[in-house]
Design a protein around this motif. Structure first.
Motif, short mmCIF file in Angstrom:
data_model
loop_
_atom_site.label_atom_id
_atom_site.label_comp_id
_atom_site.label_asym_id
_atom_site.label_seq_id
_atom_site.Cartn_x
_atom_site.Cartn_y
_atom_site.Cartn_z
N ASN F 126 29.87 52.64 83.53
CA ASN F 126 29.94 51.20 83.82
C ASN F 126 28.56 50.55 83.83
O ASN F 126 28.38 49.45 83.28
N LEU F 129 27.25 50.01 80.36
CA LEU F 129 27.91 48.92 79.63
C LEU F 129 27.44 47.56 80.12
O LEU F 129 27.40 46.59 79.36
N VAL F 130 27.13 47.46 81.40
CA VAL F 130 26.56 46.19 81.89
C VAL F 130 25.27 45.89 81.14
O VAL F 130 25.04 44.77 80.67
N ARG F 133 25.78 44.60 77.42
CA ARG F 133 26.49 43.36 77.09
C ARG F 133 25.75 42.63 75.97
O ARG F 133 24.53 42.48 76.01
N PRO F 134 26.50 42.16 74.98
CA PRO F 134 25.84 41.55 73.81
C PRO F 134 25.36 40.12 74.10
O PRO F 134 25.86 39.17 73.52
N ARG F 135 24.39 40.01 74.97
CA ARG F 135 23.87 38.68 75.31
C ARG F 135 22.70 38.30 74.42
O ARG F 135 22.00 37.32 74.68
N GLY F 136 22.44 39.09 73.38
CA GLY F 136 21.38 38.76 72.44
C GLY F 136 21.51 39.67 71.25
O GLY F 136 22.33 40.59 71.25
N ALA F 137 20.70 39.43 70.27
CA ALA F 137 20.84 40.19 69.03
C ALA F 137 20.31 41.62 69.18
O ALA F 137 20.52 42.45 68.30
N ILE F 223 33.21 52.67 71.70
CA ILE F 223 33.39 51.52 72.58
C ILE F 223 33.20 50.24 71.79
O ILE F 223 34.03 49.33 71.86
N ARG F 224 32.13 50.18 71.02
CA ARG F 224 31.85 48.93 70.28
C ARG F 224 30.85 49.26 69.18
O ARG F 224 29.89 50.01 69.42
N GLN F 225 31.07 48.69 68.02
CA GLN F 225 30.16 48.87 66.91
C GLN F 225 30.02 47.53 66.21
O GLN F 225 31.01 46.85 65.95
N VAL F 226 28.80 47.16 65.91
CA VAL F 226 28.54 45.91 65.18
C VAL F 226 27.82 46.27 63.90
O VAL F 226 26.82 46.99 63.91
N LEU F 227 28.36 45.78 62.80
CA LEU F 227 27.81 46.13 61.48
C LEU F 227 27.31 44.87 60.79
O LEU F 227 27.93 43.82 60.90
#
Lengths: 227, 227, 227, 227, 227, 227
Positions: F126, F129-130, F133-137, F223-227
């Motif tokens: 946890n 993950l905090v 968080r995708p709060r920026g690039a 969990i998460r992947q950004v491409l």
């Protein structure tokens, strides 16, 4: 008292020959030692031209020897067309499988897993559960789904039902018999790292075993148990 | 042979007195008849000022009588503060519950359900599973979670773990004993339609029973079983 | 204002006659008292030789009387073959059910549950949702699935969709009317502990009611609601 | 190095023309810029009388132009009957789709989502996964499911598989190309607030993008990835 | 009759000021127009040194103006420490939130989502459900969880509870008021593509709306509804 | 191009020393060969009296050698108390772990699994993950959870999050290095059939590998992947 002592008449339903060995071979061998009856019901048979007659005969002979080696009590074939169960009316499948299971009258029912990628497995699971509806006191006391290497991991776990085992049968003393029985299925045996290889079967049995501090285990997902 | 014949030493862990009766009262009564041992471990005790001493003594006496009526073999109190388990370090809870369970050395472990709304239930479930890790051959062969009216339905099923039973213990011959035992918990008994009423307990037992063609049943969700 | 005041035109879709009474009988009776319209659409009819004509006529007459007693506004039969919906092209089922629902133009749609063991139930659920796609402002504002004793508990909850209710309709004043209506389905009524018995229906209604502090309730799983 | 650099041969399987644009239009455009190959396989074609020949021809021409605009490398049609895949034997669908995918030999496979309401989508998903079984080293390294407005939100999420994205492809620079390509599908375009409108497509892309701090994204649910 | 006509006294529980606007701003505005009461309960307040007093005062003033603009009936602050709810005994949180909700006596309860990444959101959800246990006829008739941009998408959907909406409130006529209210939260407003931007809020509202053929919607996951 | 070519700066977060080897040892070795950086962050350190100083020093030395053998770039210790993370305020854990990860600035983040039985694992998941968080690039492009023998199988899969892998890293050439590295953890090594044995680690790697036709693999849940 053996923890399997309540399993006296066990029906193992297999969509195709060898599923019962991959999923429950060690359990069958252990039940045989315990003096329990194990009745295998194989739902489909390969039909030409998809499956050459020669191959079908070979597989049936391989199954016969594997069952003998494991101590299977009886083997039934329902002879529905393999890989074509989606063309069979569900009422026909339900009726034929129901008659076979009525005949066995099992206290314990071992089924392929509904999340297996093969639609034959999914349909056999459903048909067996229709039969097992508790509409009387004679419904089986235990229903469990087994896992089948080359089927259970390959649908879309996470989206389709995931095999999350909660019952583990200790096959520490039966693993070699299981491997030997499957080795006799020469027509189905593949080289590692294919899932249908002896190495993969052994690795899975050891991994499932270690989960519960046993040298080897076959894992099941319970559907319903009445005590 | 009774299908419960493998359950010889059963530990029932209850966050608060009466959870074990609501969840497993009929099972306990049946085990007692079968000659099995049932050991209840109650994790918390009400502390003043939240719970008046008088009430706490009353509840304990009610539990004593209910356990006697059901045939409980032993009852242990760990005396953690009720409704305050979230303030207790998990290592303390794990240690104390672990000592109690080491002492019982159960083959079967019955736990409150992790999806119960009360955080005490969730924490007790977790602590018991830490103890039950299969790090040796003496880990319990069966772990099941029971349902508790007024807790299990009231968290957020669908978002939090839903109680989906897969093991049913026939209590057709023990339902009246269960109701009688709970009726003695006068301090906890409510009028229907509260879930803690005799009518609600009976209705749930009949509904769970009919699911498997029995007159009454207690339902469980299996966590792990080794055969 | 009655909390059901927004339900003015309600369509209840039933795979077979009596599903609508088992799942929604009390709700229908309450809606009738409130002055709302209830339109039942029964998708299948038994066909010979599986279902003797005599039995089919009996069931239809039983349904007619039950609907009259509950205050059903209209009843439609689509006459697809019972227990054989898997042989019907989905486009045919979609088309026929769509026409019936276009005709009713419901604001509220009550459906069998997709996790019911009977494949007819699963297929009817899917076909109704195809019709209910929100491709315009006239799609129903509420879609809910009801539970059917002898179907909903008997697939493989945990692996197949589990019925986890989140909407409860208070039928404390309508339970007796529901039981009476089902009692008239003599051809379908079984003796307790079968799920299709009056005792099981009553127990479930009381258990569902107590979950929300009501004397009796029918439970639903919501699919979609637009406010 | 572009994070999509491993995607060199991408197969996009679409049940009907336009699904591939709704689900992956921006990804296709980006892959084309990166120099990757994108091969679209469209499984069904509308058949008369359900779909007038004129409409079918129009849609095919619209798809041709959209694919050209997005830079699709090749487009294949398997010509199974649209909205009637449930009548096609699964072995036939598996065989034909398998041949097309053998021909493409993709390293990356993009599929419709199994939880889409349209049974054609569900069946295409299953057939593609049968082909993708890892029975050799040439199975695709990545399998992902895309979301399709007007299909993915409209089955029964919560009961049927829910689209929970875990892979996001940045299409911040390709969103306008995607919208332009879909705008050319005049026969399929609807006015907002229909999901098949440009406004809805843009809103979803922005919402998916903001989830990962991108101006626009297409979201995927991963099935399997081997690295 | 408005489909929100049953919502007469609505409690909106927010862990931190602005969650209620992000999640329910349009719903609040619509309820205000309908003449319903909306009571906001804000559980935490920033404490120094983590949150400078100046900032806290600014946020409170921003909340005051937003609530006035949306037509909130009353606003309560419980003043627990923000981002530190895990240090607060659950019994204290339960007690304080319970008193506030007793005071409001809502028929409808709107909560943050248990799957939000912020532990404050998870704990507030749980505490509110403890209060809402149906131990009497006065428990709220409807409990729903709202989604909060920058919280709801960022835990681990698929592993932690996923927000799968099943109730949609049409805010086509209130979206601009919601955006205007959030625009006044200058201290919390970020530039797109941050989720806390006006563009992201608008995109989500349009995407949620299109799902049910509305120009804009706020989505909810239902916990329990009694009719 | 190696399919791991996008993983250039990898952070592996481990609750306790050895989790990173059990979960990712082979992946680390492969990344090292590929020239990627691997940064291990170990969150806790045993504290007396629970953990004797001597043992703690031994474990740290074992970890040092294992990391050197695998080619770990850097190792950080946050020194929170082992088995007591539930006593640490989440804001403190978030802050310290956040600083370490800011320092690493990973493109890929490997985490323990939220469904592991050890509460330390859950809390570390946890907290990471905090931070992510995708709060920026600059948020990491990939977040995956690894599996840890003796933790991942022993909570309550089916009720608590189940580890259902969807990413497989081929470690066919690195399995022996992984086993050798873990063999050096003499203080943690157990005899088979304990899960922390070399035999169990090998069996799991082979079973995970065979699932995707590889000789050995480490499995992950994305969990998460950004491409």
């Amino acid at each position: 008292m053996s923890p399997l002592a309540c399993w006296r008449r066990v029906a193992i339903v297999a969509p195709h020959p060898d599923d019962e060995v991959l999923g429950c071979g060690g359990t069958i061998a252990r039940l045989a030692k315990d003096g329990a009856q194990t009745h295998v019901v194989i739902v489909t048979t390969g039909q030409e031209p998809r499956f050459p007659r020669k191959l079908v005969e070979t597989v049936r002979e391989e199954a016969r020897r594997a069952h003998a080696a494991l101590g299977v009590t009886t083997t039934r074939y329902l002879d529905f067309p393999a890989a074509e169960l989606d063309r069979v009316p569900s009422s026909d499948l339900n009726a034929a499988l129901g008659r076979a299971l009525d005949d066995v009258a099992p206290d314990t029912l071992l089924l392929p897993f509904i999340g297996d990628i093969h639609v034959d497995h999914q349909l056999v699971f459903n048909a067996a559960l229709v039969w097992a509806r508790p509409r009387g006191a004679s419904a089986p006391a235990r229903i469990l789904a087994y896992e089948t290497l080359s089927e259970t991991n390959w649908w879309a776990p996470g989206l389709t039902p995931a095999f999350i085992p909660n019952v583990f049968v200790d096959i520490g003393d039966e693993l070699e018999a299981k491997l030997s029985a499957f080795a006799g299925f020469e027509s189905q045996l593949k080289a590692f790292p294919d899932e249908r290889s002896l190495e993969a079967i052994r690795a899975l049995a050891m991994a499932r075993g270690a989960t519960v501090y046993r040298r080897a285990a076959e894992a099941y997902a319970i559907i319903r148990q009445v005590l």
